[in-house]
Design an enzyme around this catalytic site. Structure first.
Site, PDB file in Angstrom:
ATOM      1  N   HIS A 484       0.812  -1.247   0.358  1.00 13.13           N
ATOM      2  CA  HIS A 484      -0.005   0.214   0.076  1.00 13.13           C
ATOM      3  C   HIS A 484       0.538   1.355  -0.038  1.00 13.13           C
ATOM      4  O   HIS A 484       0.508   2.035   0.678  1.00 13.13           O
ATOM      5  CB  HIS A 484      -0.946   0.331   1.207  1.00 13.13           C
ATOM      6  CG  HIS A 484      -2.132  -1.284   1.352  1.00 13.13           C
ATOM      7  ND1 HIS A 484      -3.543  -1.462   1.887  1.00 13.13           N
ATOM      8  CD2 HIS A 484      -1.607  -1.900  -0.011  1.00 13.13           C
ATOM      9  CE1 HIS A 484      -3.358  -2.426   1.847  1.00 13.13           C
ATOM     10  NE2 HIS A 484      -3.178  -2.749   1.291  1.00 13.13           N
ATOM     11  N   ASN A 522      -7.701  -0.528   3.488  1.00 16.70           N
ATOM     12  CA  ASN A 522      -7.392  -0.971   1.482  1.00 16.70           C
ATOM     13  C   ASN A 522      -7.295   0.343   0.819  1.00 16.70           C
ATOM     14  O   ASN A 522      -9.051   0.624   0.878  1.00 16.70           O
ATOM     15  CB  ASN A 522      -7.674  -1.936   0.695  1.00 16.70           C
ATOM     16  CG  ASN A 522      -7.389  -3.779   1.881  1.00 16.70           C
ATOM     17  OD1 ASN A 522      -7.944  -3.441   2.922  1.00 16.70           O
ATOM     18  ND2 ASN A 522      -6.414  -5.027   1.794  1.00 16.70           N
TER      19      ASN A 522
HETATM   20  C1  LIG Z   1       0.204  -7.406  -4.480  1.00 19.51           C
HETATM   21  C2  LIG Z   1      -0.727  -6.342  -4.474  1.00 19.51           C
HETATM   22  C3  LIG Z   1      -1.876  -6.185  -4.065  1.00 19.51           C
HETATM   23  C4  LIG Z   1      -2.731  -4.896  -3.109  1.00 19.51           C
HETATM   24  N1  LIG Z   1      -3.718  -5.563  -2.237  1.00 19.51           N
HETATM   25  C5  LIG Z   1      -4.593  -4.913  -3.081  1.00 19.51           C
HETATM   26  C6  LIG Z   1      -6.153  -4.828  -1.970  1.00 19.51           C
HETATM   27  O1  LIG Z   1      -6.267  -6.243  -2.144  1.00 19.51           O
HETATM   28  N2  LIG Z   1      -7.064  -4.046  -1.831  1.00 19.51           N
HETATM   29  C7  LIG Z   1      -6.501  -2.639  -2.290  1.00 19.51           C
HETATM   30  O2  LIG Z   1      -7.132  -1.701  -2.053  1.00 19.51           O
HETATM   31  N3  LIG Z   1      -5.047  -1.989  -2.318  1.00 19.51           N
HETATM   32  C8  LIG Z   1      -4.016  -3.328  -2.842  1.00 19.51           C
HETATM   33  N4  LIG Z   1      -3.044  -2.955  -3.265  1.00 19.51           N
HETATM   34  C9  LIG Z   1      -2.835  -1.842  -3.451  1.00 19.51           C
HETATM   35  C10 LIG Z   1      -3.665  -0.888  -4.660  1.00 19.51           C
HETATM   36  O3  LIG Z   1      -3.256  -1.876  -5.737  1.00 19.51           O
HETATM   37  C11 LIG Z   1      -2.530   0.125  -5.029  1.00 19.51           C
HETATM   38  O4  LIG Z   1      -2.155   1.227  -3.601  1.00 19.51           O
HETATM   39  C12 LIG Z   1      -3.312   1.115  -5.850  1.00 19.51           C
HETATM   40  O5  LIG Z   1      -3.689   0.292  -7.408  1.00 19.51           O
HETATM   41  C13 LIG Z   1      -2.669   2.212  -6.639  1.00 19.51           C
HETATM   42  O6  LIG Z   1      -3.460   3.020  -7.538  1.00 19.51           O
HETATM   43  P1  LIG Z   1      -2.743   4.191  -7.583  1.00 19.51           P
HETATM   44  O7  LIG Z   1      -3.211   5.182  -9.351  1.00 19.51           O
HETATM   45  O8  LIG Z   1      -1.948   5.083  -7.226  1.00 19.51           O
HETATM   46  O9  LIG Z   1      -1.251   3.498  -9.414  1.00 19.51           O
HETATM   47  P2  LIG Z   1      -1.184   2.353 -10.180  1.00 19.51           P
HETATM   48  O10 LIG Z   1      -2.061   1.677 -10.448  1.00 19.51           O
HETATM   49  O11 LIG Z   1       0.613   1.550  -9.393  1.00 19.51           O
HETATM   50  O12 LIG Z   1      -0.671   3.015 -11.249  1.00 19.51           O
HETATM   51  C14 LIG Z   1       0.147   3.894 -11.958  1.00 19.51           C
HETATM   52  C15 LIG Z   1       0.308   3.257 -13.490  1.00 19.51           C
HETATM   53  O13 LIG Z   1       1.383   4.218 -14.263  1.00 19.51           O
HETATM   54  C16 LIG Z   1       1.827   3.668 -14.509  1.00 19.51           C
HETATM   55  N5  LIG Z   1       3.794   4.369 -15.489  1.00 19.51           N
HETATM   56  C17 LIG Z   1       4.364   4.914 -13.985  1.00 19.51           C
HETATM   57  N6  LIG Z   1       5.420   5.253 -14.572  1.00 19.51           N
HETATM   58  C18 LIG Z   1       5.112   5.674 -15.919  1.00 19.51           C
HETATM   59  C19 LIG Z   1       5.144   6.265 -17.409  1.00 19.51           C
HETATM   60  N7  LIG Z   1       6.500   7.363 -17.266  1.00 19.51           N
HETATM   61  N8  LIG Z   1       4.984   6.769 -18.241  1.00 19.51           N
HETATM   62  C20 LIG Z   1       3.349   6.250 -18.881  1.00 19.51           C
HETATM   63  N9  LIG Z   1       3.025   5.359 -17.557  1.00 19.51           N
HETATM   64  C21 LIG Z   1       3.864   4.728 -16.069  1.00 19.51           C
HETATM   65  C22 LIG Z   1       2.636   2.818 -14.648  1.00 19.51           C
HETATM   66  O14 LIG Z   1       2.628   1.220 -15.430  1.00 19.51           O
HETATM   67  C23 LIG Z   1       1.274   2.129 -13.664  1.00 19.51           C
HETATM   68  O15 LIG Z   1       0.226   1.130 -14.786  1.00 19.51           O
HETATM   69  C24 LIG Z   1      -2.151  -3.394  -3.670  1.00 19.51           C
HETATM   70  C25 LIG Z   1      -1.681  -3.201  -3.873  1.00 19.51           C
HETATM   71  C26 LIG Z   1      -0.354  -4.462  -4.631  1.00 19.51           C
HETATM   72  C27 LIG Z   1       1.162  -4.871  -5.982  1.00 19.51           C
END
Ligand SMILES: Cc1cc2nc3c(=O)[nH]c(=O)nc-3n(C[C@H](O)[C@H](O)[C@H](O)COP(=O)(O)OP(=O)(O)OC[C@H]3O[C@@H](n4cnc5c(N)ncnc54)[C@H](O)[C@@H]3O)c2cc1C
Ligand SMILES: *[C@@H]1O[C@H](CO)[C@@H](O)[C@H](O)[C@H]1NC(C)=O
Ligand SMILES: *[C@@H]1O[C@H](CO)[C@@H](O)[C@H](O)[C@H]1NC(C)=O
Ligand SMILES: *[C@@H]1O[C@H](CO)[C@@H](O)[C@H](O)[C@H]1NC(C)=O
Ligand SMILES: *[C@@H]1O[C@H](CO)[C@@H](O)[C@H](O)[C@H]1NC(C)=O
Ligand SMILES: *[C@@H]1O[C@H](CO)[C@@H](O)[C@H](O)[C@H]1NC(C)=O
Ligand SMILES: *[C@@H]1O[C@H](CO)[C@@H](O)[C@H](O)[C@H]1NC(C)=O
Length: 554
Positions: A484, A522
């Site tokens: 997280h 979460n």
């Molecule tokens: C193994 C695992 C289990 C988890 N389990 C849960 C759960 O059960 N429940 C829950 O609520 N949360 C869970 N989480 C946490 C949750 O999934 C994350 O907190 C959330 O997805 C983060 O969202 P975000 O939009 O901040 O980033 P992300 O969803 O990571 O999105 C960022 C995106 O930007 C892209 N990116 C990065 N840099 C660049 C660039 N330079 N150019 C183009 N694209 C780029 C990446 O490829 C990615 O697709 C889990 C996470 C993991 C890894």
């Protein structure tokens, strides 16, 4: 006193009724395996095959958990380009809840999971796929807590928050109609051990034991943020995959504003796209990606940028600071057989602080990426059950810094300083005590081998009479993550209360890098809500500036 028999009966009755009711629309017990509707593929392109328009109203960097709902929402009225460095969906790998941990072990240049080791020495994971973390996670869906809303640095319009959650929930969230065998025991065991009241099913964050939502449906099939793109206006949205953004481009005269981005495709060819007047560049690249890109683009602490020979666009001392990850502590028990996981569906929200959750690791899964301290073993003929306490609001934070000043493909280095504060160790201690009580409940008896003892993978819990040092060692020796990760672009430090980067026009950050703590049990529910919520606010803002109201269509 709780009457255990009555409660068990009520729980099974609840599921039976829910299932009968759900049968109208879905089949509760038949395992189906067809992929979800892929309407968004109509406007999703390989970056190598696509020449973008010269300019868009909005360019969103990162097609992740926040980026997808944001792009879909803005496309209702404006042209949007969404740039994602990873691939689009690989159904065979990503869809089944039962194998989700397997993908955590993969780590080639284009795998949906990019593993990395933080400076703390713990293996961690980032998403690299359209849909982001929502495509590789445990699926638990639970809304934010009041503490989060009160301290997030955003002035929430709670009606709009509610509508944004519902928009997400109506598309991709399952209200569980069944629990697997262990999640049922876990639910009952938590109640028996005093994590009360029994809150049944709820999306809300309330003290006690609850069943939350899930992005895995009752057949164990994942529905992720990528499907929120199906709600987009296809005329207005271009989604590019394998489009790696190198940096944000700024105006060369006053006022300082983001005017476009530079990205490269998988052939290494560079492209430059601009935003139109009144448009914006929005970073949704996640808690590691967004601060990294801002630093590469010349926003950050002046001395650091200068020492890397990055031209300073504007001094921003807090970019990359306050990086946090919630430690996971607990035990891992061997089961006698293999059980099908449907993702995480139950959480205990304790009075003493920690949240207790559990998930099943399928036989034959390399455990290194899930329980690093156990080493490189895999159990071949039975499942392993992880029982983890989440340290909810770690006081310990760290920072992120670049390892390359010019190459975005080289990930930054990050330190979380797990358990640096005694408060975090004390919360770990509380988690240990809750798990101790859980393991001593009648419900958990059936998981003992020969009716005698649990078979632990890794360390058993320390003795009950332990002192602080013993507990602190246990917490450090069993350090794991819930993945997280948050921080790096905090409100009032890097962005303002509308998530606009301070001192720069036309630039926002919308993702988990803006979270001062991990919301709810979460974070994915809040992350998707945020994408929708900010999107609606932006549409309203622009409509108002053009002298007409924006009517939210639900
Ligand atoms: C193994 C695992 C289990 C988890 N389990 C849960 C759960 O059960 N429940 C829950 O609520 N949360 C869970 N989480 C946490 C949750 O999934 C994350 O907190 C959330 O997805 C983060 O969202 P975000 O939009 O901040 O980033 P992300 O969803 O990571 O999105 C960022 C995106 O930007 C892209 N990116 C990065 N840099 C660049 C660039 N330079 N150019 C183009 N694209 C780029 C990446 O490829 C990615 O697709 C889990 C996470 C993991 C890894
Ligand atoms: C789960 O989702 C898949 C794919 O959309 C679908 O075929 C299946 O019927 C769903 N199962 C349930 C129980 O809703
Ligand atoms: C999906 O992943 C599997 C396993 O890694 C691989 O064999 C297959 O080629 C991938 N399919 C696509 C379309 O990428
Ligand atoms: C699983 O393997 C272990 C060790 O190889 C063995 O002792 C145990 O009996 C096996 N269990 C089952 C259910 O086959
Ligand atoms: C800046 O440099 C200091 C000292 O080397 C370091 O501690 C900090 O993490 C760096 N910050 C960034 C954002 O690179
Ligand atoms: C950037 O780094 C990656 C990974 O180390 C490497 O494969 C690539 O060649 C580098 N790109 C440039 C332009 O140096
Ligand atoms: C916390 O971090 C600081 C700075 O790195 C260090 O001096 C201190 O010893 C750490 N404390 C603990 C309890 O780890």
């Amino acid at each position: 006193m709780l009457n255990f028999q009555t409660m068990l009966h009520n729980v099974s009755l609840f599921f039976l009724l829910l299932c009968i009711w759900l049968q109208q629309e879905v089949n509760c017990f038949v395992h189906q395996n067809s992929p979800p509707d892929s309407g968004y593929l109509r406007f999703t392109y390989e970056a190598t095959d696509f020449s973008p328009a010269k300019a868009y109203d909005y360019i969103i960097i990162g097609g992740g958990t926040a980026g997808c709902p944001l792009a879909a929402t803005l496309s209702e009225s404006y042209s949007v380009l969404l740039l994602e460095r990873g691939s689009s969906l690989n159904k065979s790998v990503l869809y089944e809840s039962n194998v989700f941990q397997n993908i955590l072990a993969a780590n080639d240049n284009d795998s949906p999971v990019q593993t990395f080791v933080s400076e703390d020495g713990l293996q961690n994971a980032r998403a690299r796929i359209l849909g982001g973390g929502s495509m590789i996670n445990g699926g638990f869906y639970s809304r934010a807590d009041d503490y989060f809303y009160d301290n997030a640095g955003i002035e929430w319009d709670m009606g709009a928050v509610e509508r944004a959650y519902e928009w997400v929930e109506n598309s991709i969230v399952t209200r569980p109609g069944r629990l697997n065998r262990f999640q049922t025991s876990f639910f009952n065991g938590l109640l028996e051990s005093g994590v009360v009241p029994d809150n049944g099913f709820t999306f809300d964050h309330v003290r006690g034991t609850k069943i939350g939502g899930s992005t895995f449906n009752d057949s164990g099939i994942r529905h992720g943020a990528v499907e929120l793109l199906n709600n987009a206006n296809p005329e207005n949205l271009d989604v590019l995959v394998h489009a790696m953004v190198d940096r944000v481009i700024f105006s060369t005269s006053d006022p300082l504003a983001a005017v476009g981005v530079a990205y490269h495709d998988s052939n290494g060819k560079y492209h430059i796209v601009h935003v139109r007047t009144n448009g914006e560049v929005i970073l949704s690249a996640g808690a590691i990606g967004s601060p990294q890109l801002l630093l590469l683009s010349g926003l950050g602490p002046t001395s650091n940028l200068t020492s890397l020979n990055i031209p300073v666009v504007r001094d921003h001392p807090f970019i990359g600071q306050f990086m946090a990850d919630n430690p996971r502590t607990g035990v891992n028990i061997l089961l006698r057989d293999s059980i099908t996981d449907l993702g995480l569906r139950v959480a205990g929200i304790t009075e003493s602080g920690p949240y207790i959750e559990s998930f099943t690791v399928a036989p034959n899964t390399p455990l290194t990426s899930i329980i690093p301290f156990v080493g490189s073993v895999a159990i071949f003929n039975s499942s392993v059950q992880i029982i983890g306490g989440k340290i909810t609001r770690p006081k310990s934070t760290g920072s992120l810094h670049l390892l390359s000043a010019s190459n975005v493909t080289v990930g930054p280095s990050v330190r979380f300083n797990y358990y640096n504060h005694t408060e975090d160790v004390n919360e770990c201690w509380n988690a240990v005590e809750v798990i101790r009580k859980l393991l001593a409940t009648p419900t958990m008896e059936e998981y003992k081998f020969g009716g005698q003892n649990f078979e632990f993978l890794g360390l058993p819990l320390p003795e009950e009479s332990s002192d602080y040092e013993t507990i602190a060692s246990f917490c450090r020796d069993t350090l794991s993550t819930f993945w997280h990760i948050h921080g790096g672009c905090l409100p009032n430090k890097v962005v303002d209360s509308n998530l606009k980067v301070i001192g720069v026009d036309s630039l926002r950050v919308v993702d988990a890098s803006t979270f001062f703590n991990s919301p709810g049990t979460n974070p994915q529910a809040t992350t998707m809500m945020l994408g929708r919520y900010i999107g609606i606010k932006m549409l309203e803002e622009r409509a108002a500036s053009q002298g007409h109201p924006f009517l939210e269509y639900i």
